[in-house]
Write a protein that holds these residues in place. Structure first.
Motif: not given
Ligand code: SF4
Length: 103
Positions: A5-9, A64-66, A75-77, A82-84
């Motif tokens: 889970i990334g920054s938009p959360c 399922a969460c995406v 993110f998928d992984s 990291i790439e984002a």
């Protein structure tokens, strides 16, 4: 590998993802074992700076969460995150559960 889970959360903490996870591995923003229930009692101000986290040791990479996340925070992984430009959040997801991410 784990979904991350990334920054938009941050400051959002929508819990739709929690309800679809088949292994109940999405937790937070405070309780490392709860399933986001504490979000229901929080005001917008309380949620400021808080987010949900995926336990990398428990995620089975089902995806399922995406589609459930309204702010596209998942993110998928670790590598995708990291790439984002979200490596910081890879570490945050691991550290929330007392784990360490080693790239
Ligand atoms: Fe849960 Fe599947 Fe999302 Fe992992 S990918 S957090 S197991 S719903």
């Amino acid at each position: 590998m784990s979904y991350i889970i990334g920054s938009p959360c941050v400051s959002t903490c929508d819990t739709a993802c929690v309800h679809v996870c088949p292994v109940d591995c999405i937790h937070g923003p405070i309780d490392t074992t709860g399933m986001g229930a504490e979000v229901a009692g929080m005001s917008k101000e309380d949620l400021e700076g808080k987010m949900l986290y995926i336990n990398p040791d428990e995620c089975i990479d089902c995806g399922a969460c995406v589609p459930e996340c309204p702010v596209k925070a998942i993110f998928d992984s670790e590598q995708d995150a990291i790439e984002a430009g979200e490596e910081e959040f890879v570490h945050k997801n691991y550290e929330f559960f007392g784990l360490k991410f080693i790239n």
